[in-house]
Motif scaffolding. Sequence first.
Motif, PDB file in Angstrom:
ATOM      1  N   GLY A 172     -34.734-115.041  22.704  1.00  9.12           N
ATOM      2  CA  GLY A 172     -34.159-115.145  24.030  1.00  9.12           C
ATOM      3  C   GLY A 172     -33.831-116.550  24.489  1.00  9.12           C
ATOM      4  N   LYS A 173     -34.036-117.571  23.642  1.00 11.69           N
ATOM      5  CA  LYS A 173     -33.809-118.947  24.078  1.00 11.69           C
ATOM      6  C   LYS A 173     -32.346-119.347  23.915  1.00 11.69           C
ATOM      7  CE  LYS A 173     -35.068-123.781  23.386  1.00 11.69           C
ATOM      8  NZ  LYS A 173     -35.813-124.769  22.569  1.00 11.69           N
ATOM      9  N   GLY A 174     -31.648-119.541  25.011  1.00 15.40           N
ATOM     10  CA  GLY A 174     -30.297-120.079  24.978  1.00 15.40           C
ATOM     11  C   GLY A 174     -29.261-119.101  24.474  1.00 15.40           C
ATOM     12  N   LEU A 175     -28.035-119.574  24.445  1.00 14.27           N
ATOM     13  CA  LEU A 175     -26.898-118.729  24.080  1.00 14.27           C
ATOM     14  C   LEU A 175     -26.979-118.218  22.648  1.00 14.27           C
ATOM     15  CD1 LEU A 175     -24.132-117.564  24.972  1.00 14.27           C
ATOM     16  CD2 LEU A 175     -23.080-119.674  24.091  1.00 14.27           C
ATOM     17  N   ILE A 176     -27.459-119.053  21.716  1.00 13.47           N
ATOM     18  CA  ILE A 176     -27.475-118.651  20.310  1.00 13.47           C
ATOM     19  C   ILE A 176     -28.343-117.419  20.091  1.00 13.47           C
ATOM     20  CG2 ILE A 176     -29.418-120.126  19.652  1.00 13.47           C
ATOM     21  CD1 ILE A 176     -26.199-119.493  17.582  1.00 13.47           C
ATOM     22  N   ALA A 177     -29.352-117.215  20.931  1.00 14.38           N
ATOM     23  CA  ALA A 177     -30.222-116.040  20.798  1.00 14.38           C
ATOM     24  C   ALA A 177     -29.482-114.757  21.139  1.00 14.38           C
ATOM     25  CB  ALA A 177     -31.448-116.187  21.698  1.00 14.38           C
ATOM     26  N   ARG A 178     -28.336-114.866  21.809  1.00 11.64           N
ATOM     27  CA  ARG A 178     -27.530-113.696  22.145  1.00 11.64           C
ATOM     28  C   ARG A 178     -26.327-113.542  21.222  1.00 11.64           C
ATOM     29  NH1 ARG A 178     -28.102-116.242  27.118  1.00 11.64           N
ATOM     30  NH2 ARG A 178     -25.855-116.600  27.338  1.00 11.64           N
TER      31      ARG A 178
ATOM     32  N   GLN B 129     -19.886-118.431  21.312  1.00 20.00           N
ATOM     33  CA  GLN B 129     -19.922-119.833  20.917  1.00 20.00           C
ATOM     34  C   GLN B 129     -18.499-120.348  20.671  1.00 20.00           C
ATOM     35  OE1 GLN B 129     -22.618-121.698  20.797  1.00 20.00           O
ATOM     36  NE2 GLN B 129     -24.281-120.186  20.796  1.00 20.00           N
ATOM     37  N   GLN B 130     -18.264-121.610  20.989  1.00 20.17           N
ATOM     38  CA  GLN B 130     -16.988-122.236  20.667  1.00 20.17           C
ATOM     39  C   GLN B 130     -16.837-122.320  19.148  1.00 20.17           C
ATOM     40  OE1 GLN B 130     -14.416-123.480  22.657  1.00 20.17           O
ATOM     41  NE2 GLN B 130     -15.439-122.468  24.379  1.00 20.17           N
TER      42      GLN B 130
ATOM     43  N   PHE C 201     -24.843-129.240  18.411  1.00 19.85           N
ATOM     44  CA  PHE C 201     -25.666-128.165  18.945  1.00 19.85           C
ATOM     45  C   PHE C 201     -26.726-128.722  19.884  1.00 19.85           C
ATOM     46  CE2 PHE C 201     -29.236-125.189  18.809  1.00 19.85           C
ATOM     47  CZ  PHE C 201     -28.590-124.023  19.183  1.00 19.85           C
ATOM     48  N   ASP C 202     -26.880-128.086  21.034  1.00 18.30           N
ATOM     49  CA  ASP C 202     -27.877-128.477  22.028  1.00 18.30           C
ATOM     50  C   ASP C 202     -29.014-127.457  22.009  1.00 18.30           C
ATOM     51  OD1 ASP C 202     -29.402-129.183  24.190  1.00 18.30           O
ATOM     52  OD2 ASP C 202     -27.808-128.996  25.679  1.00 18.30           O
ATOM     53  N   PRO C 203     -30.168-127.806  21.464  1.00 16.85           N
ATOM     54  CA  PRO C 203     -31.275-126.843  21.402  1.00 16.85           C
ATOM     55  C   PRO C 203     -31.732-126.352  22.767  1.00 16.85           C
ATOM     56  CG  PRO C 203     -31.674-128.695  19.921  1.00 16.85           C
ATOM     57  CD  PRO C 203     -30.503-129.078  20.774  1.00 16.85           C
ATOM     58  N   ALA C 204     -31.516-127.131  23.795  1.00 17.88           N
ATOM     59  CA  ALA C 204     -31.975-126.731  25.127  1.00 17.88           C
ATOM     60  C   ALA C 204     -31.172-125.560  25.668  1.00 17.88           C
ATOM     61  CB  ALA C 204     -31.901-127.909  26.090  1.00 17.88           C
ATOM     62  N   THR C 205     -29.869-125.549  25.399  1.00 13.62           N
ATOM     63  CA  THR C 205     -29.003-124.489  25.917  1.00 13.62           C
ATOM     64  C   THR C 205     -28.604-123.470  24.857  1.00 13.62           C
ATOM     65  OG1 THR C 205     -26.997-125.772  25.480  1.00 13.62           O
ATOM     66  CG2 THR C 205     -28.062-126.065  27.636  1.00 13.62           C
ATOM     67  N   GLY C 206     -28.842-123.801  23.578  1.00 14.09           N
ATOM     68  CA  GLY C 206     -28.434-122.898  22.507  1.00 14.09           C
ATOM     69  C   GLY C 206     -26.939-122.831  22.318  1.00 14.09           C
ATOM     70  N   THR C 207     -26.225-123.890  22.680  1.00 16.00           N
ATOM     71  CA  THR C 207     -24.770-123.920  22.555  1.00 16.00           C
ATOM     72  C   THR C 207     -24.346-125.013  21.583  1.00 16.00           C
ATOM     73  OG1 THR C 207     -24.567-125.421  24.441  1.00 16.00           O
ATOM     74  CG2 THR C 207     -24.431-123.051  24.898  1.00 16.00           C
ATOM     75  N   GLY C 208     -23.237-124.786  20.923  1.00 14.12           N
ATOM     76  CA  GLY C 208     -22.703-125.771  20.002  1.00 14.12           C
ATOM     77  C   GLY C 208     -21.299-125.415  19.591  1.00 14.12           C
ATOM     78  N   LEU C 209     -20.846-126.050  18.554  1.00 18.59           N
ATOM     79  CA  LEU C 209     -19.498-125.863  18.033  1.00 18.59           C
ATOM     80  C   LEU C 209     -19.624-125.283  16.637  1.00 18.59           C
ATOM     81  CD1 LEU C 209     -16.556-126.528  18.951  1.00 18.59           C
ATOM     82  CD2 LEU C 209     -16.791-128.668  17.661  1.00 18.59           C
ATOM     83  N   GLN C 210     -19.176-124.042  16.435  1.00 13.41           N
ATOM     84  CA  GLN C 210     -19.286-123.451  15.111  1.00 13.41           C
ATOM     85  C   GLN C 210     -18.140-123.937  14.243  1.00 13.41           C
ATOM     86  OE1 GLN C 210     -20.124-119.275  14.787  1.00 13.41           O
ATOM     87  NE2 GLN C 210     -19.869-119.297  12.557  1.00 13.41           N
ATOM     88  N   THR C 211     -18.487-124.603  13.147  1.00 12.91           N
ATOM     89  CA  THR C 211     -17.494-125.187  12.243  1.00 12.91           C
ATOM     90  C   THR C 211     -17.514-124.566  10.858  1.00 12.91           C
ATOM     91  OG1 THR C 211     -19.048-126.909  11.530  1.00 12.91           O
ATOM     92  CG2 THR C 211     -17.644-127.391  13.452  1.00 12.91           C
ATOM     93  N   GLY C 212     -18.421-123.605  10.632  1.00  8.76           N
ATOM     94  CA  GLY C 212     -18.496-122.988   9.323  1.00  8.76           C
ATOM     95  C   GLY C 212     -19.438-121.805   9.317  1.00  8.76           C
ATOM     96  N   VAL C 213     -19.565-121.191   8.137  1.00  6.11           N
ATOM     97  CA  VAL C 213     -20.520-120.102   7.921  1.00  6.11           C
ATOM     98  C   VAL C 213     -21.255-120.354   6.618  1.00  6.11           C
ATOM     99  CG1 VAL C 213     -19.344-118.299   9.241  1.00  6.11           C
ATOM    100  CG2 VAL C 213     -18.705-118.680   6.847  1.00  6.11           C
ATOM    101  N   PHE C 214     -22.507-119.939   6.576  1.00  7.28           N
ATOM    102  CA  PHE C 214     -23.286-120.091   5.353  1.00  7.28           C
ATOM    103  C   PHE C 214     -22.713-119.183   4.272  1.00  7.28           C
ATOM    104  CE2 PHE C 214     -27.190-118.689   2.942  1.00  7.28           C
ATOM    105  CZ  PHE C 214     -27.133-119.756   2.064  1.00  7.28           C
ATOM    106  N   SER C 215     -22.502-119.766   3.077  1.00  8.87           N
ATOM    107  CA  SER C 215     -21.833-119.045   1.998  1.00  8.87           C
ATOM    108  C   SER C 215     -22.716-118.785   0.787  1.00  8.87           C
ATOM    109  CB  SER C 215     -20.587-119.833   1.549  1.00  8.87           C
ATOM    110  OG  SER C 215     -20.005-119.273   0.403  1.00  8.87           O
TER     111      SER C 215
END
Length: 388
Positions: A107-113, A245-246, A326-340
């Motif tokens: 539940g912490k920040g945007l990334i948790a959603r 996420q952006q 990425f800001d751990p406090a808000t759970g927001t960042g810029l997605q630039t890739g995916v784990f492959s």
Amino acid sequence: MHVGTPGTRRTGCTGRARARRTGTAVLGVLGLVITLFTMAPQAQADDGVVEMPVLVPSGADYQKNLKAEVEFWNLARMAKAALNNEDQDAVPPSGGWDSLSKPWPVGKGLIARTAGKILMEVTDQDSGARGLSACSGDVVTSANQSVVVTAGHCVGYHLPFNANILVDNMVFIPGFDGKNLQRHTTSTDLPGKDVAPYGVWGVTREWVTGTWSASADWVLGHDMAALLVANPQDPRPIAQVTGAQQIAFNQPRAQHSFMFGFPTANERNYYAPAKNKVSAALQRTVDGRTLMVTEGDAWADPVYLNDLMTGAQPPGSSGGPWMQNFDPATGTGLQTGVFSRYDDPAQIIGMLGWQEGPNLSATQFGDEEYAVFNTAQSAALPPAVSSK
């Protein structure tokens, strides 16, 4: 900075030339595994984007078929696909979780959603064998507010003499929380808010890069897919439920990065005690129940044009978001890739190190990935009908 925003085309971005190995031995091995999908025909757009077979076609039966896709995933099937095979929960390193991998607070920040677990029913197109599997994905800002990005191999891959895998059924569970998911349950009940706090979303359509479609074996990279999702129980697009996420393309590489995923498979966990490849202080296992995060300074792979980062996230985390700024406090960042996939610098032939690590390798978003994303965000959505 070129960021994918709703309805906005980026300008001035240039693709990166694909680097090639020159060693004849390596080229011989690469030639062996450069193969074509032999699965059902896919539609290829002028920009090279390939749409995989539609999972939930539009039309009179759309809502019924979407509901059937989602309700396939009862608690019994979900537990089988989502959790590890060792009948044990995660075991942290002796000194505690660290930046190689650690649980992200629920539940912490945007990334948790926005980050979520992907569950798939797959078929080997050669043998007919069927099975269940899991990946990770993330909700990103898009014009239709309905796009999830993941790895291309999460929708299909082809390894010669091994597997020719294609997804038949696929769902995305944002904010997945597995702590209350019972192992070996035979329950045919559907998951509640304790497991799927933002609902279970059916994947209706899937697109991959032209490169991945032509060589779906990690050799040429561009291992990225965009998914269109919908929820038969909620008429809203997913971004209105979870946020998004952006997403950005052709960004500077080798940055301080964060990678999120739901790792599950300890049989390919470089850091597992059973492997004994690292010191006891670094050994750990995962269970698939929890969103994990890896943080570190990435470096650029000059051969495969991926970014690399040392990290302890085994399979199940494939397709998870690779984030900059990425800001751990808000759970927001810029997605630039995916784990492959993985990387082991000790292996002379890179493919031998793709199975376990110790490094994580991410597809970085460029022009091909932008074309896939833009196709998905421009896709028309069937009329939203709530079954509540």
